[in-house]
Design an enzyme around this catalytic site. Structure first.
Site, PDB file in Angstrom:
ATOM      1  CG  PHE A 189      -2.075  -0.921   1.143  1.00 25.77           C
ATOM      2  CD1 PHE A 189      -2.161  -1.897   0.155  1.00 25.77           C
ATOM      3  CD2 PHE A 189      -3.108  -0.820   2.053  1.00 25.77           C
ATOM      4  CE1 PHE A 189      -3.255  -2.754   0.079  1.00 25.77           C
ATOM      5  CE2 PHE A 189      -4.219  -1.669   2.000  1.00 25.77           C
ATOM      6  CZ  PHE A 189      -4.285  -2.634   1.008  1.00 25.77           C
ATOM      7  CD  GLU A 190       4.119   1.906  -3.466  1.00 31.78           C
ATOM      8  OE1 GLU A 190       4.161   2.864  -4.269  1.00 31.78           O
ATOM      9  OE2 GLU A 190       4.764   0.862  -3.625  1.00 31.78           O
ATOM     10  N   GLY A 191       1.117   5.729  -1.417  1.00 32.50           N
ATOM     11  CA  GLY A 191       0.342   6.942  -1.623  1.00 32.50           C
ATOM     12  C   GLY A 191      -0.543   7.265  -0.432  1.00 32.50           C
TER      13      GLY A 191
END
Length: 391
Positions: free
Chosen positions: A177-179
């Site tokens: 999971f990013e951003g």
């Protein structure tokens, strides 16, 4: 100094070109004194992990561009070199940010000439498992923003991820999971008792998947330093608000699942400067950064500078060091000599340079690379370095 602002930096795993965009450095918002740290079932069948070999003592993890192309060349799963012990299929992505509905499909032939058929891909999964490898679905990446804001989204996530695992006979799941996928609500200041829905629902979903598939389910995570080690200084929006609410946001997820977590490989690349346990800022580009960042995971660290809220150390066999395989793969690439220097320091206590870690961990699990494709593009140098070092 204004204690209510934090310059935001974060990074991306780009599908269009290089792995991630360069990020601006984090800027301190308040004077934090350096803190001394002492070492301290469902009806689904079990996945293929129950039939596969356990991870080797030292493992090499790599992401395979299975659903997209970005200039590094397409690699069929069957052609992934034997050096790679865990192969993360990049990426499963949601139908919308808050749906929880994760989908995965092979790269379109127009984008990836030579892509295998579904049947060939499934056969390759089985062949890798028979060779003792683990094949996981990785969820997220730059384009895969996932926010489980509701119980319904959580349940949809569990069911859709299970469908992918069952369809391809995979060994487990990698969370990338990013951003803006993870952030902490104002007032959520205790990593041991999170209250933010997207955090609480993700923890619940991962526990459900672990229970559904059993003890052999492989669960890994690949957070950026912004979401983990930066939590040593800043956690969420902070006691006065105004900080980036994503700072340290992976910590409650890692902590809640530490007994179920197979492997954590933080991305030690495309990162701003991070304060280590020595009270100094460390920057990418050499062994020192990897040593300081890994020492934090293996020693534990106060969260937001609070000595009464310490994120406990992970076991060394749960930790691998995340690096870009080539200069094209991401900012912060280091040559083989620096990789070996970092490993010597952390596993043998030698060649440590300016930073002295709080222990020596021969059982450190190994290395993670973005990516298998970029390493092949670069002549398999990263995998070769791993093989030479660990034999």
């Amino acid at each position: 100094m204004n204690r209510r602002s934090l310059s935001s930096w974060t990074s991306r795993r780009s599908r269009g070109g290089r792995v991630r965009c360069a990020a601006a450095a984090a800027v301190a918002v308040c004077a934090l004194a350096a803190t001394a740290v002492a070492p301290h079932a469902a009806a689904h069948a079990a996945p293929a992990a129950s039939r596969a070999a356990e991870l080797p003592e030292h493992a090499l993890v790599g992401y395979l561009h299975a659903s997209f192309a970005n200039g590094s060349g397409y690699t069929r799963l069957a052609d992934v070199p034997d050096s790679w012990d865990i192969i993360d299929l990049a990426f499963g992505e949601p139908t919308s940010v808050a749906s929880g509905d994760i989908r995965f499909s092979l790269c379109p032939p127009a984008e990836c000439p030579g892509v295998e058929s579904e049947a060939e891909f499934k056969a390759a999964v089985k062949a890798k498992q028979q060779a003792g490898k683990k094949v996981l679905i990785s969820i997220g990446g730059q384009n895969g923003q996932v926010r489980l804001t509701t119980p319904q989204a959580r349940d949809t996530f569990v069911d859709s991820v299970s469908s992918i695992i069952d369809t391809y006979g995979l060994d487990g799941l990698d969370i990338d999971f990013e951003g803006h996928s993870l952030s902490l609500d104002d007032g959520d200041t205790d990593f041991e008792n999170p209250t933010t829905p997207v955090i609480v629902h993700l923890i619940s979903a991962l526990r459900t998947l672990k229970e559904r598939y059993g003890d052999e389910f492989t669960l890994t995570m690949a957070p950026e330093t912004f979401f983990v080690q930066l939590g040593h200084q800043y956690y969420g929006s902070g006691p006065w608000g105004g900080q980036d609410p994503r700072a340290g946001a992976y910590l409650p997820v890692i902590h809640a699942l530490r007994d179920d977590l197979t492997l954590l490989h933080v991305q030690d690349y495309n990162s701003g400067p991070i304060m280590g346990l020595d009270g100094q800022y460390h920057t990418m580009g050499g062994a020192d950064f990897h040593i300081a960042m890994t020492d934090m995971l293996l020693t534990g660290f106060p969260v937001a500078g609070d000595p009464d809220k310490v994120f406990p150390a992970l076991r060394p066999e749960q930790v691998a060091i995340g690096m870009p395989a080539t200069p094209q793969a991401g900012n912060g690439h280091v040559p083989p000599a620096e990789v070996e220097k970092a490993l010597d320091c952390l596993t043998k206590g030698s060649a440590c340079g300016p930073y002295t870690p709080h222990g020596t961990w021969p059982a450190l699990r190994g290395l993670m690379a973005w990516s298998v494709n970029w390493d092949r593009y670069g002549g398999d140098e990263f995998a070769g370095t791993f093989d030479r070092y660990f034999g």
